[in-house]
Design an enzyme around this catalytic site. Structure first.
Site, PDB file in Angstrom:
ATOM      1  N   LYS A 232       0.737  12.166   5.527  1.00 17.92           N
ATOM      2  CA  LYS A 232       0.927  11.015   6.666  1.00 17.92           C
ATOM      3  C   LYS A 232       1.486   9.734   5.902  1.00 17.92           C
ATOM      4  O   LYS A 232       2.641   8.877   6.342  1.00 17.92           O
ATOM      5  CB  LYS A 232      -0.258  10.544   7.336  1.00 17.92           C
ATOM      6  CG  LYS A 232      -0.427   9.681   8.416  1.00 17.92           C
ATOM      7  CD  LYS A 232      -0.776   8.366   7.804  1.00 17.92           C
ATOM      8  CE  LYS A 232      -2.258   8.170   7.380  1.00 17.92           C
ATOM      9  NZ  LYS A 232      -2.599   6.971   6.936  1.00 17.92           N
TER      10      LYS A 232
ATOM     11  N   LYS B 217       0.895  -1.351  -0.147  1.00 15.87           N
ATOM     12  CA  LYS B 217       0.004  -0.025   0.008  1.00 15.87           C
ATOM     13  C   LYS B 217       0.993   1.216   0.059  1.00 15.87           C
ATOM     14  O   LYS B 217       0.578   2.163  -0.544  1.00 15.87           O
ATOM     15  CB  LYS B 217      -0.904   0.021   1.175  1.00 15.87           C
ATOM     16  CG  LYS B 217      -1.910   1.266   1.327  1.00 15.87           C
ATOM     17  CD  LYS B 217      -2.622   1.617   0.131  1.00 15.87           C
ATOM     18  CE  LYS B 217      -3.399   2.930  -0.018  1.00 15.87           C
ATOM     19  NZ  LYS B 217      -4.344   3.080   1.117  1.00 15.87           N
TER      20      LYS B 217
END
Length: 212
Positions: free
Chosen positions: A155, A87
Protein backbone atom coordinates in the site's frame (compact mmCIF):
# COMPACT_ATOMS: atom_id res chain seq x y z
CA UNK A 1 -15.67 16.82 17.31
CA UNK A 2 -16.22 20.47 18.20
CA UNK A 3 -12.83 21.04 19.84
CA UNK A 4 -9.53 19.32 20.54
CA UNK A 5 -6.87 17.93 18.21
CA UNK A 6 -6.87 15.20 15.56
CA UNK A 7 -3.47 13.47 15.29
CA UNK A 8 -3.09 11.23 12.24
CA UNK A 9 -0.36 8.59 12.61
CA UNK A 10 -1.33 6.65 9.49
CA UNK A 11 0.82 6.45 6.37
CA UNK A 12 -1.36 8.10 3.76
CA UNK A 13 -0.82 10.39 0.79
CA UNK A 14 -0.11 14.13 1.12
CA UNK A 15 -3.38 14.82 -0.70
CA UNK A 16 -5.40 12.74 1.77
CA UNK A 17 -3.65 14.49 4.64
CA UNK A 18 -4.63 17.89 3.27
CA UNK A 19 -8.25 16.78 2.85
CA UNK A 20 -8.38 15.68 6.50
CA UNK A 21 -6.81 18.97 7.56
CA UNK A 22 -9.46 20.92 5.64
CA UNK A 23 -12.25 18.95 7.35
CA UNK A 24 -10.75 19.74 10.76
CA UNK A 25 -10.18 23.38 9.83
CA UNK A 26 -13.83 23.75 8.82
CA UNK A 27 -14.85 22.33 12.21
CA UNK A 28 -12.34 24.50 14.11
CA UNK A 29 -10.51 21.40 15.30
CA UNK A 30 -6.69 21.38 15.48
CA UNK A 31 -4.84 18.93 13.24
CA UNK A 32 -1.39 17.32 13.26
CA UNK A 33 -0.03 15.03 10.58
CA UNK A 34 2.21 12.63 12.49
CA UNK A 35 3.15 9.41 10.66
CA UNK A 36 5.54 7.22 12.61
CA UNK A 37 8.55 5.05 11.87
CA UNK A 38 10.47 2.65 14.06
CA UNK A 39 8.45 -0.54 13.79
CA UNK A 40 6.73 -2.66 16.40
CA UNK A 41 9.85 -2.77 18.58
CA UNK A 42 10.05 1.01 18.68
CA UNK A 43 6.35 1.28 19.48
CA UNK A 44 6.61 -1.14 22.40
CA UNK A 45 9.51 0.84 23.87
CA UNK A 46 7.90 4.22 23.21
CA UNK A 47 10.86 5.09 20.98
CA UNK A 48 9.21 5.78 17.63
CA UNK A 49 10.29 8.62 15.40
CA UNK A 50 7.22 10.80 14.83
CA UNK A 51 7.28 12.91 11.67
CA UNK A 52 5.03 15.92 12.24
CA UNK A 53 3.68 18.79 10.18
CA UNK A 54 1.02 21.43 10.66
CA UNK A 55 0.88 24.56 12.80
CA UNK A 56 3.95 24.50 15.00
CA UNK A 57 2.14 25.81 18.06
CA UNK A 58 -0.36 22.93 17.80
CA UNK A 59 2.48 20.40 17.58
CA UNK A 60 4.17 21.94 20.62
CA UNK A 61 0.90 22.02 22.56
CA UNK A 62 0.54 18.27 22.02
CA UNK A 63 4.19 17.33 22.52
CA UNK A 64 3.40 15.51 25.77
CA UNK A 65 0.94 13.27 23.90
CA UNK A 66 3.43 12.55 21.12
CA UNK A 67 6.22 11.90 23.64
CA UNK A 68 4.16 9.11 25.18
CA UNK A 69 5.02 6.84 22.24
CA UNK A 70 7.86 8.65 20.46
CA UNK A 71 11.36 9.61 21.54
CA UNK A 72 12.23 11.58 18.39
CA UNK A 73 9.71 14.18 17.20
CA UNK A 74 10.69 15.71 13.86
CA UNK A 75 8.91 18.84 12.63
CA UNK A 76 8.69 19.20 8.83
CA UNK A 77 6.83 22.50 8.50
CA UNK A 78 3.45 24.24 8.33
CA UNK A 79 2.26 22.41 5.19
CA UNK A 80 0.46 19.37 6.63
CA UNK A 81 1.38 17.29 3.56
CA UNK A 82 5.13 17.40 4.18
CA UNK A 83 5.08 14.79 6.94
CA UNK A 84 3.33 12.35 4.60
CA UNK A 85 5.96 12.99 1.92
CA UNK A 86 8.78 12.31 4.38
CA UNK A 87 7.18 9.08 5.58
CA UNK A 88 6.79 7.91 1.98
CA UNK A 89 10.52 8.51 1.43
CA UNK A 90 11.20 6.22 4.37
CA UNK A 91 8.87 3.53 3.04
CA UNK A 92 10.39 3.84 -0.42
CA UNK A 93 13.82 2.98 1.00
CA UNK A 94 12.39 0.21 3.18
CA UNK A 95 10.83 -1.46 0.13
CA UNK A 96 13.85 -1.04 -2.15
CA UNK A 97 16.31 -2.25 0.50
CA UNK A 98 14.12 -5.25 1.35
CA UNK A 99 13.95 -6.22 -2.32
CA UNK A 100 17.72 -5.75 -2.63
CA UNK A 101 18.38 -7.91 0.43
CA UNK A 102 16.10 -10.61 -0.97
CA UNK A 103 17.88 -10.52 -4.32
CA UNK A 104 21.34 -10.80 -2.72
CA UNK A 105 20.35 -13.75 -0.56
CA UNK A 106 18.55 -15.51 -3.41
CA UNK A 107 21.45 -15.15 -5.84
CA UNK A 108 24.02 -16.20 -3.25
CA UNK A 109 22.08 -19.33 -2.27
CA UNK A 110 21.44 -20.14 -5.93
CA UNK A 111 25.22 -20.02 -6.44
CA UNK A 112 25.77 -22.44 -3.55
CA UNK A 113 26.82 -20.07 -0.76
CA UNK A 114 25.59 -20.77 2.79
CA UNK A 115 22.98 -18.16 3.78
CA UNK A 116 24.62 -17.54 7.17
CA UNK A 117 27.96 -16.84 5.49
CA UNK A 118 26.29 -14.39 3.09
CA UNK A 119 24.69 -12.61 6.04
CA UNK A 120 27.85 -12.34 8.15
CA UNK A 121 29.98 -11.17 5.25
CA UNK A 122 27.55 -8.51 4.01
CA UNK A 123 27.03 -7.23 7.55
CA UNK A 124 30.77 -6.45 7.70
CA UNK A 125 30.88 -4.92 4.22
CA UNK A 126 30.12 -1.60 2.54
CA UNK A 127 26.96 -3.11 1.05
CA UNK A 128 25.15 -3.54 4.35
CA UNK A 129 21.97 -1.65 5.21
CA UNK A 130 19.88 -1.47 8.36
CA UNK A 131 17.16 -3.41 6.56
CA UNK A 132 19.64 -6.15 5.62
CA UNK A 133 20.86 -6.37 9.22
CA UNK A 134 17.33 -6.51 10.63
CA UNK A 135 15.59 -8.63 8.01
CA UNK A 136 18.08 -10.98 6.31
CA UNK A 137 18.49 -13.02 9.48
CA UNK A 138 14.71 -13.39 9.79
CA UNK A 139 14.67 -14.64 6.20
CA UNK A 140 17.39 -17.18 7.00
CA UNK A 141 15.51 -18.30 10.14
CA UNK A 142 12.21 -18.33 8.17
CA UNK A 143 10.71 -16.21 10.92
CA UNK A 144 8.15 -14.03 9.17
CA UNK A 145 6.17 -13.11 12.27
CA UNK A 146 4.30 -9.86 11.74
CA UNK A 147 6.18 -6.61 12.27
CA UNK A 148 5.40 -4.70 9.11
CA UNK A 149 3.33 -6.66 6.63
CA UNK A 150 3.53 -7.20 2.87
CA UNK A 151 0.02 -5.78 2.55
CA UNK A 152 0.92 -2.55 4.34
CA UNK A 153 4.22 -2.01 2.54
CA UNK A 154 2.57 -2.69 -0.83
CA UNK A 155 0.00 0.00 0.00
CA UNK A 156 2.75 2.44 0.94
CA UNK A 157 4.78 1.73 -2.20
CA UNK A 158 1.70 2.47 -4.30
CA UNK A 159 1.50 5.85 -2.59
CA UNK A 160 5.20 6.40 -3.42
CA UNK A 161 4.65 5.52 -7.08
CA UNK A 162 1.59 7.78 -7.26
CA UNK A 163 3.50 10.67 -5.69
CA UNK A 164 6.31 10.23 -8.23
CA UNK A 165 3.75 10.29 -11.03
CA UNK A 166 1.90 13.32 -9.64
CA UNK A 167 5.12 15.31 -9.39
CA UNK A 168 6.50 14.15 -12.78
CA UNK A 169 9.53 12.72 -10.98
CA UNK A 170 10.67 9.50 -12.74
CA UNK A 171 11.54 6.89 -10.11
CA UNK A 172 12.03 3.56 -11.92
CA UNK A 173 13.27 1.74 -8.81
CA UNK A 174 10.14 2.70 -6.90
CA UNK A 175 7.87 1.47 -9.70
CA UNK A 176 9.79 -1.79 -10.04
CA UNK A 177 9.73 -2.35 -6.28
CA UNK A 178 6.00 -1.60 -6.21
CA UNK A 179 5.46 -4.20 -8.95
CA UNK A 180 7.48 -6.80 -7.02
CA UNK A 181 5.47 -6.32 -3.85
CA UNK A 182 2.25 -6.34 -5.86
CA UNK A 183 3.35 -9.70 -7.29
CA UNK A 184 3.87 -10.92 -3.76
CA UNK A 185 0.45 -9.71 -2.71
CA UNK A 186 -1.08 -11.50 -5.69
CA UNK A 187 0.75 -14.84 -5.30
CA UNK A 188 1.75 -15.46 -1.69
CA UNK A 189 -0.59 -17.38 0.58
CA UNK A 190 -0.14 -15.14 3.60
CA UNK A 191 0.39 -11.45 2.86
CA UNK A 192 -0.04 -10.48 6.51
CA UNK A 193 3.42 -11.89 7.21
CA UNK A 194 6.40 -9.59 7.70
CA UNK A 195 7.40 -7.80 4.48
CA UNK A 196 10.70 -9.72 4.43
CA UNK A 197 8.59 -12.68 3.24
CA UNK A 198 8.80 -11.04 -0.20
CA UNK A 199 11.91 -13.24 -0.55
CA UNK A 200 9.50 -16.11 -1.25
CA UNK A 201 8.67 -14.47 -4.58
CA UNK A 202 12.34 -14.42 -5.54
CA UNK A 203 12.79 -18.02 -4.40
CA UNK A 204 9.88 -19.09 -6.56
CA UNK A 205 11.29 -17.24 -9.57
CA UNK A 206 14.72 -18.82 -8.98
CA UNK A 207 13.21 -22.27 -8.39
CA UNK A 208 14.74 -22.52 -4.92
CA UNK A 209 13.12 -24.77 -2.34
CA UNK A 210 13.89 -23.66 1.20
CA UNK A 211 13.47 -26.22 3.97
CA UNK A 212 12.29 -24.85 7.29
Amino acid sequence: MKSGTVIVNSTISPQETRVLYKICLDSQVDFIAAPVTGGVAGAKKGELTIITSGHKEVVEKNRNVLSAFGSNIVYMGEDVGTAAVMKLLVQMLVGINTAAASEALTLGVKCGLPAELIYNTICSSAGVSKIFQNRANTIIDRNFSKRGTIDILTKDLKYCAALANDTACPLPMVQTCCNIFQAGQNTLENTSEDFSAIVKVYEAWANIVVKK
